[in-house]
Design a protein around this motif. Structure first.
Motif, PDB file in Angstrom:
ATOM      1  N   THR A 639       0.860  -1.181   0.000  1.00  0.00           N
ATOM      2  CA  THR A 639       0.000   0.000   0.000  1.00  0.00           C
ATOM      3  C   THR A 639       0.891   1.224   0.000  1.00  0.00           C
ATOM      4  N   LEU A 640       0.780   2.034  -1.040  1.00  0.00           N
ATOM      5  CA  LEU A 640       1.695   3.156  -1.236  1.00  0.00           C
ATOM      6  C   LEU A 640       0.937   4.457  -1.458  1.00  0.00           C
ATOM      7  N   GLU A 641       1.583   5.552  -1.073  1.00  0.00           N
ATOM      8  CA  GLU A 641       1.057   6.867  -1.413  1.00  0.00           C
ATOM      9  C   GLU A 641       1.194   7.035  -2.927  1.00  0.00           C
ATOM     10  N   THR A 642       0.092   7.256  -3.607  1.00  0.00           N
ATOM     11  CA  THR A 642       0.090   7.222  -5.073  1.00  0.00           C
ATOM     12  C   THR A 642      -0.486   8.515  -5.646  1.00  0.00           C
ATOM     13  N   PRO A 643       0.313   9.237  -6.421  1.00  0.00           N
ATOM     14  CA  PRO A 643      -0.198  10.478  -7.028  1.00  0.00           C
ATOM     15  C   PRO A 643      -1.208  10.196  -8.130  1.00  0.00           C
ATOM     16  N   ARG A 644      -2.173  11.089  -8.249  1.00  0.00           N
ATOM     17  CA  ARG A 644      -3.160  11.056  -9.335  1.00  0.00           C
ATOM     18  C   ARG A 644      -2.848  12.201 -10.297  1.00  0.00           C
ATOM     19  N   TYR A 645      -2.806  11.865 -11.589  1.00  0.00           N
ATOM     20  CA  TYR A 645      -2.526  12.880 -12.593  1.00  0.00           C
ATOM     21  C   TYR A 645      -3.712  13.012 -13.538  1.00  0.00           C
ATOM     22  N   ASN A 646      -3.993  14.250 -13.922  1.00  0.00           N
ATOM     23  CA  ASN A 646      -4.994  14.524 -14.958  1.00  0.00           C
ATOM     24  C   ASN A 646      -4.366  14.168 -16.304  1.00  0.00           C
ATOM     25  N   ARG A 647      -4.812  13.091 -16.915  1.00  0.00           N
ATOM     26  CA  ARG A 647      -4.180  12.616 -18.141  1.00  0.00           C
ATOM     27  C   ARG A 647      -4.259  13.648 -19.259  1.00  0.00           C
ATOM     28  N   LYS A 648      -5.281  14.471 -19.241  1.00  0.00           N
ATOM     29  CA  LYS A 648      -5.462  15.465 -20.293  1.00  0.00           C
ATOM     30  C   LYS A 648      -4.449  16.608 -20.192  1.00  0.00           C
ATOM     31  N   LYS A 649      -3.743  16.718 -19.056  1.00  0.00           N
ATOM     32  CA  LYS A 649      -2.749  17.773 -18.892  1.00  0.00           C
ATOM     33  C   LYS A 649      -1.328  17.275 -19.108  1.00  0.00           C
ATOM     34  N   LEU A 650      -1.202  16.034 -19.546  1.00  0.00           N
ATOM     35  CA  LEU A 650       0.109  15.493 -19.879  1.00  0.00           C
ATOM     36  C   LEU A 650       0.374  15.682 -21.370  1.00  0.00           C
ATOM     37  N   PHE A 651       1.637  15.947 -21.711  1.00  0.00           N
ATOM     38  CA  PHE A 651       2.009  16.219 -23.093  1.00  0.00           C
ATOM     39  C   PHE A 651       2.716  15.016 -23.704  1.00  0.00           C
ATOM     40  N   ALA A 652       2.776  14.992 -25.033  1.00  0.00           N
ATOM     41  CA  ALA A 652       3.486  13.918 -25.739  1.00  0.00           C
ATOM     42  C   ALA A 652       4.961  13.947 -25.346  1.00  0.00           C
ATOM     43  N   GLY A 653       5.476  12.802 -24.903  1.00  0.00           N
ATOM     44  CA  GLY A 653       6.856  12.717 -24.446  1.00  0.00           C
ATOM     45  C   GLY A 653       7.000  12.771 -22.944  1.00  0.00           C
ATOM     46  N   ASP A 654       5.950  13.171 -22.231  1.00  0.00           N
ATOM     47  CA  ASP A 654       5.997  13.141 -20.769  1.00  0.00           C
ATOM     48  C   ASP A 654       6.110  11.699 -20.284  1.00  0.00           C
ATOM     49  N   VAL A 655       6.855  11.503 -19.209  1.00  0.00           N
ATOM     50  CA  VAL A 655       7.038  10.177 -18.635  1.00  0.00           C
ATOM     51  C   VAL A 655       6.565  10.197 -17.190  1.00  0.00           C
ATOM     52  N   VAL A 656       5.721   9.244 -16.841  1.00  0.00           N
ATOM     53  CA  VAL A 656       5.178   9.133 -15.486  1.00  0.00           C
ATOM     54  C   VAL A 656       5.685   7.833 -14.874  1.00  0.00           C
ATOM     55  N   HIS A 657       6.393   7.938 -13.753  1.00  0.00           N
ATOM     56  CA  HIS A 657       6.910   6.759 -13.072  1.00  0.00           C
ATOM     57  C   HIS A 657       5.886   6.264 -12.048  1.00  0.00           C
ATOM     58  N   GLY A 658       5.684   4.945 -12.022  1.00  0.00           N
ATOM     59  CA  GLY A 658       4.768   4.366 -11.069  1.00  0.00           C
ATOM     60  C   GLY A 658       5.389   4.326  -9.676  1.00  0.00           C
ATOM     61  N   PRO A 659       4.582   4.259  -8.622  1.00  0.00           N
ATOM     62  CA  PRO A 659       3.125   4.121  -8.705  1.00  0.00           C
ATOM     63  C   PRO A 659       2.453   5.444  -9.070  1.00  0.00           C
ATOM     64  N   ALA A 660       1.458   5.328  -9.921  1.00  0.00           N
ATOM     65  CA  ALA A 660       0.700   6.511 -10.327  1.00  0.00           C
ATOM     66  C   ALA A 660      -0.639   6.058 -10.897  1.00  0.00           C
ATOM     67  N   ILE A 661      -1.581   6.978 -10.911  1.00  0.00           N
ATOM     68  CA  ILE A 661      -2.882   6.738 -11.529  1.00  0.00           C
ATOM     69  C   ILE A 661      -3.198   7.920 -12.431  1.00  0.00           C
ATOM     70  N   LEU A 662      -3.579   7.614 -13.673  1.00  0.00           N
ATOM     71  CA  LEU A 662      -3.934   8.648 -14.641  1.00  0.00           C
ATOM     72  C   LEU A 662      -5.452   8.701 -14.745  1.00  0.00           C
ATOM     73  N   ILE A 663      -6.015   9.860 -14.474  1.00  0.00           N
ATOM     74  CA  ILE A 663      -7.473  10.006 -14.405  1.00  0.00           C
ATOM     75  C   ILE A 663      -7.984  10.826 -15.588  1.00  0.00           C
ATOM     76  N   GLN A 664      -9.080  10.357 -16.177  1.00  0.00           N
ATOM     77  CA  GLN A 664      -9.809  11.132 -17.179  1.00  0.00           C
ATOM     78  C   GLN A 664     -11.289  10.817 -17.035  1.00  0.00           C
ATOM     79  N   GLN A 665     -12.129  11.521 -17.753  1.00  0.00           N
ATOM     80  CA  GLN A 665     -13.575  11.403 -17.534  1.00  0.00           C
ATOM     81  C   GLN A 665     -14.100  10.007 -17.798  1.00  0.00           C
ATOM     82  N   ASP A 666     -13.547   9.316 -18.802  1.00  0.00           N
ATOM     83  CA  ASP A 666     -14.152   8.061 -19.237  1.00  0.00           C
ATOM     84  C   ASP A 666     -13.452   6.815 -18.715  1.00  0.00           C
ATOM     85  N   SER A 667     -12.294   6.968 -18.055  1.00  0.00           N
ATOM     86  CA  SER A 667     -11.585   5.787 -17.586  1.00  0.00           C
ATOM     87  C   SER A 667     -10.452   6.187 -16.650  1.00  0.00           C
TER      88      SER A 667
END
Length: 697
Positions: A639-667
């Motif tokens: 069980t880890l502290e896990t950041p949530r990112y707005n997937r729509k605010k990420l740009f092409a080439g951005d790299v997200v290291h886990g643990p992480a969760i990418l949130i958007q309206q549909d999934s």
């Protein structure tokens, strides 16, 4: 100009709209009592979202599960059948093949849940004989009229006509239909020669019976939807996606609903193949996980496969209509977890759907589901479901899992939730292997593409289970099937039985092949013309369905350009040998090859939806997309502290290291520890272990 794709699932109805203002995505709950209500509501809402009027919509392409659900629930029309005397029980006997060869207690759907009850199968005196369709016994028209009186007395208004060898001469079937409509003007009538004009009487009769079984309700739904759209101010053309991945008109699908039995899943496969092209990946395994089911398809080298006719079964009944090659299992966000009488821990195939839905929906559901497990483990944020429009209650999820699973099995709620996900992932992994490894395909050379509302939460776990190369998450995972609806062509197909030994074909037989090809082209062209397709946009392909002499089923072979001649007929034979080798790993180059069926496929290209690229990274911190941080439990039990990112605010080439969760309206996309997610050009995402992109795991 505006176009809308609408895909109806068991839990949600997904919509995508393309117009001059851009591309818009939306989800609404599926209205199970009448799907058309949810479709119309969704169309009006997405138009408001795009700030356009409903009258501006030019085209709606719809993927529906109406016909599929009828077969699953077995609540179709009470159907009557007219068939050749002496062959009344073909639908009961079926083939020698049985689901469990060594069991004394198994049941078979075509006997336990027949499409036409035996008392409603009426034998008619008539006989067409092979090999040329000669009439041996003239049709007894009085017997047909007597049968109609019996049908009316029993309240039957759906009638299938299936006579022996009608694929060689359907004059008796056509005359029988005329008489039935004279006696029963409002009857829904299907001829076996209209829906499956091919040999094999059992499969042909079953296909026609299925058409009549699902026809009345499906036709009502399609026409009701069309009327509701008109009432809502939508004057656009309505098109329906078929099982083969092409779209067709409401009238065609209402007449032949057997062609849309797998309408819903087809859009997902097409959307997945398109997303793979955008990601520059040729080999993918699509996993469309919704609220009720998971649809899995293997796409090698970007080519969508059509299923072999021997495998085209729907709810246990053979249906001879082209279908995209996919496997469907009862595994989705709404799949119910339970303990059986012997203490076994199961998940699915039963689903809570959208009404009452998972326990966390607060609509009266008390059984724990996969979605409830995701809530308990912190992988779904209850205040951000569907962009915050769907409020979930985590306490109800905890209570359901605790009472139904954890306490009976003497484990913690967290362990029970992890167990639910492990079971559902194992079920899906087995289905992926049956679609890949069991067919000689190595998953290590493929990317897993998870989509549907629940898909990206399971993507990495499934890739690990089957040792896939990496995970590709589409731009709008929850809407991918709807996007696929705007990436396919208008398509019609017709068949003609032309049984000929190609290796020994004489001039008369070759002439018969060419005549049948010309007739098929004429039929297809008439349908495309009637749909208003300009001749320059029409494309007609003839394919030969062949087999080795005496073989059980056929494979598709390429026809030569222009007329068949003694010189180029070998092209068909060679093409068949090549296809046999691709499908089965061997071929018999010196064996006799039979042509069984000619199939004409007419297509009209439509404008594809244009997904725009996203901005390239400015190499600033991805904290610009950070929403908040919460604890999350992963498959390893940590069980880890896990950041949530707005997937729509990420740009092409951005790299997200886990643990992480990418949130958007549909999934929601889960990136576990030791995994890295890279944003691609169109907003799609590649997830790999320790950032090993483009390498075999």
């Amino acid at each position: 100009m505006a176009r809308i794709g609408v895909d109806v699932g068991g839990t949600n109805t997904d919509l995508v709209l393309e117009c001059t203002k851009g591309v818009f995505y939306h989800k609404v709950p599926t209205t199970l009592k009448n799907q058309s209500i949810g479709v119309v509501d969704g169309v009006k809402e997405i138009c408001r979202l795009a700030e356009i009027e409903t009258a501006e919509v030019d085209l709606i392409v719809h993927g529906t599960t109406t016909a599929t659900n009828i077969t699953i629930e077995h609540n179709g029309a009470e159907t009557g059948m007219l068939t050749t005397r002496g062959f009344r029980d073909i639908l009961h006997i079926g083939r020698h093949k049985r689901p469990y060869n060594f069991s004394l207690h198994f049941t078979v759907p075509w006997q336990d849940k027949p499409l036409v009850k035996r008392r409603n199968r009426i034998a008619i005196s008539e006989r067409i004989m092979p090999p040329h369709g000669d009439v041996e016994t003239v049709l007894n028209e009085d017997e047909i009229r007597d049968a109609c009186k019996l049908f009316k007395k029993r309240g039957i208004n759906s009638v299938v006509v299936g006579f022996m060898f009608s694929f060689l001469n359907n004059s008796h079937e056509r005359r029988a239909k005329e008489i039935v409509l004279q006696e029963m003007p409002d009857a829904y009538v299907t001829l076996s020669s209209e829906v499956a004009n091919v040999m094999r009487e059992y499969e042909r009769f079953s296909t026609a019976a299925m058409n009549c079984f699902v026809g009345p309700k499906t036709a009502f739904y399609l026409r009701d939807l069309e009327q509701r759209l008109r009432s809502a101010g939508v004057e656009s053309k309505l098109r329906i996606i078929q099982s083969n991945g092409g779209i067709s008109t409401v009238d065609t699908c209402a007449t032949r609903p057997v062609r849309i039995l797998m309408s819903g899943p087809a859009g997902g496969v097409i959307g997945g193949a398109s997303e793979a092209t955008m990601a520059g990946t040729a080999n993918i395994i699509t996993v469309d996980i919704g609220g009720t089911s998971a649809d899995i398809s293997t796409i090698p080298d970007g080519k969508i496969k059509i299923m072999n006719p021997r495998d085209t079964y729907v709810s246990g009944h053979p249906v001879l209509t082209p279908m995209i090659d996919l496997i469907t299992i009862g595994a989705g966000g709404g799949s119910v977890a339970y303990i059986d009488e012997a203490g076994g821990f199961h998940v699915g195939p039963r689903s809570a759907g959208s009404e009452p839905g998972p326990a966390c929906y607060g609509r009266g559901g008390t059984e724990p589901t996969v979605t409830d497990a995701q809530i308990v483990l912190g992988r779904l944020d209850p205040d951000h479901a569907l962009g915050g429009s769907l409020k979930l209650d985590p306490e109800l999820s905890f209570k359901a899992i605790e009472e139904k699973i954890a306490k009976p099995l003497n484990m913690s709620v967290t362990e029970a939730a992890l167990g639910i996900l492990k079971i559902i992932n194992s079920n899906m992994a087995l289905a992926i292997r049956s679609s890949s490894v069991a067919r000689g395909v190595d998953p290590r050379e493929f990317s897993i593409m998870p989509f549907g509302g629940a898909g990206p939460l399971h993507g990495v776990a499934l890739a690990e289970a089957v040792a896939a190369r990496d995970v590709i998450v589409p731009v709008a995972p929850g809407i991918t099937a709807a996007v696929g609806l705007l990436k396919t062509d208008l398509q019609y197909d017709h068949t003609a039985a032309v049984i000929t030994e190609l290796t020994k074909a004489n001039d008369d037989q070759i002439a018969r092949i060419n005549k049948a090809s010309d007739e098929l082209r004429t039929m297809i062209k008439a349908e495309l013309d009637a749909d208003g397709i300009p001749p320059a946009d029409q494309s007609i392909e003839i394919v030969a369905e062949c087999r080795y002499q005496g073989q059980g089923f056929e494979l598709r072979a390429t026809m030569p350009d222009g007329a068949v001649t003694r010189e180029n007929i070998t092209q068909i034979i060679t093409s068949f040998h090549d296809q046999h080798h691709i499908d089965y790993g061997y071929s018999y180059r010196n064996a006799e090859v039979e042509l069984i069926t000619l199939r004409a496929i007419g297509r009209a290209s439509v404008e594809r939806i244009d997904i725009p690229k996203i901005a390239d990274t400015d190499h600033s911190s991805i904290d610009r997309a950070l929403m908040f941080v919460r604890t999350t439990t992963f498959d390893c039990g940590r069980t880890l502290e896990t950041p949530r990112y707005n997937r729509k605010k990420l740009f092409a080439g951005d790299v997200v290291h886990g643990p992480a969760i990418l949130i958007q309206q549909d999934s929601t996309t889960l990136v576990p520890p030791d995994y890295v997610a890279e944003m691609l050009d169109y907003g799609n995402t590649r997830i790999c272990h320790n950032g090993r992109f483009n390498s075999v795991v």
